[in-house]
Design an enzyme around this catalytic site. Sequence first.
Site, PDB file in Angstrom:
ATOM      1  N   ASP A 125       0.814  -1.222   0.000  1.00 36.30           N
ATOM      2  CA  ASP A 125       0.000   0.000   0.000  1.00 36.30           C
ATOM      3  C   ASP A 125       0.847   1.271   0.000  1.00 36.30           C
ATOM      4  OD1 ASP A 125      -2.369  -1.347  -0.162  1.00 36.30           O
ATOM      5  OD2 ASP A 125      -2.824  -1.241   1.977  1.00 36.30           O
ATOM      6  N   ARG A 181      -1.830   0.458 -10.250  1.00 33.79           N
ATOM      7  CA  ARG A 181      -1.194   1.612  -9.605  1.00 33.79           C
ATOM      8  C   ARG A 181       0.179   1.946 -10.192  1.00 33.79           C
ATOM      9  NH1 ARG A 181      -3.237   0.445  -3.364  1.00 33.79           N
ATOM     10  NH2 ARG A 181      -5.297   1.391  -3.687  1.00 33.79           N
TER      11      ARG A 181
END
Length: 383
Positions: A261, A292
């Site tokens: 994360d 991402r």
Amino acid sequence: AIICASLSKGVSKVGNITYSKDIDATISCMEALGAHIEKFDTYCIISGTDILNQTGDRCLDCHESGSTLRFLIPLASQVKGKVTFKGQGRLMSRPMEIYETLFKNQNLVYQQEDTIQIQGNLKPGYYSIKGDVSSQFISGLLFLLPLLKQDSTLEILPPYESKSYVDLTLSMLKQFQIQIDTLDETHYFIKGNQVYQAKDVLVEGDYSQMAFFAVLSHLNHPVTCLNMDPESLQGDKAILSILKDYEKKKDVTIDLSNCPDLGPVLCVLASYHPYKTTILHAQRLRMKESDRIEAMETELRKWKVDITSTYDTITIHGKNEYKMDEMVYIHGHNDHRIVMAMCIFGLCAKSESIIEDAQAITKSYPGFFKDILNINGKVTLYD
């Protein structure tokens, strides 16, 4: 904590909650499984459900929360009826083969198209699952297996990544009187017939959210973050040691396998480090609310950041400052961490930017921009 309390015999109080779409999804799903949950400003009062004696068809809407979906599929398998999981965005396209295989190996119903439908009870026994897809599958089984009538063993096939998140699950289970024995690095023994016991707990501060402010502090001006546990088991606490590496004038290599994360905000940190940064074991960033890696490459290149990637690595050659002659328009990719990361980049840049799709922060951190404003960040919000 909300899941454990919802499975407990009795009434629990879960405090220090910051509500978000992910938390709200978990609450509504646990209510659909029979728990009674009262929401207050910063805490919940939860009366637990007997998950083993729920009957009738159910529909659980996980919105875009991958953790909610993966945590609850094993528990929902105990309902005597058909359970349908709904989701939004990329949720239903995220990897779920681990559960599909488990269900089909036990001749249970598992059907996935626009929704996931399951029917039939997962049984105690020996489970062997891959450790490099998502720790959420492991946690999902750890929530369920102690409740079953016989003992179980859970084997994690190496490489075992994101183990720190599983350690958090184990720690919370222990608070609710559930005992899991760690046999070795990749095997857990789970005694059956255990009972979750109601407990009042406080949720600790979140290092994955704090990381945005930690990077801002490193690049801009000191910031103090309260309510953080220095002894926390959270893998994202690695941000503290990573920042120490960035205090040195040299190239940096980061292993992201235990703290995925942090990926987006570390790309921002690397962009402002006038040396080379190599981020390894990053492939799981491609399977989140957005890809991402691709998202950060796309947005950082609008600022002329020197960033390249392979499927599993990111390489950034940073510099001290960024200034553009015209407004930079950033797309949030419907991803809370992309929006927050690019906000930190923009606050540190020497020219202005606009972030579109910024409402994506409501997934995990609705108060993010309010907190930025509270520390005098120059952000203007538009509807």
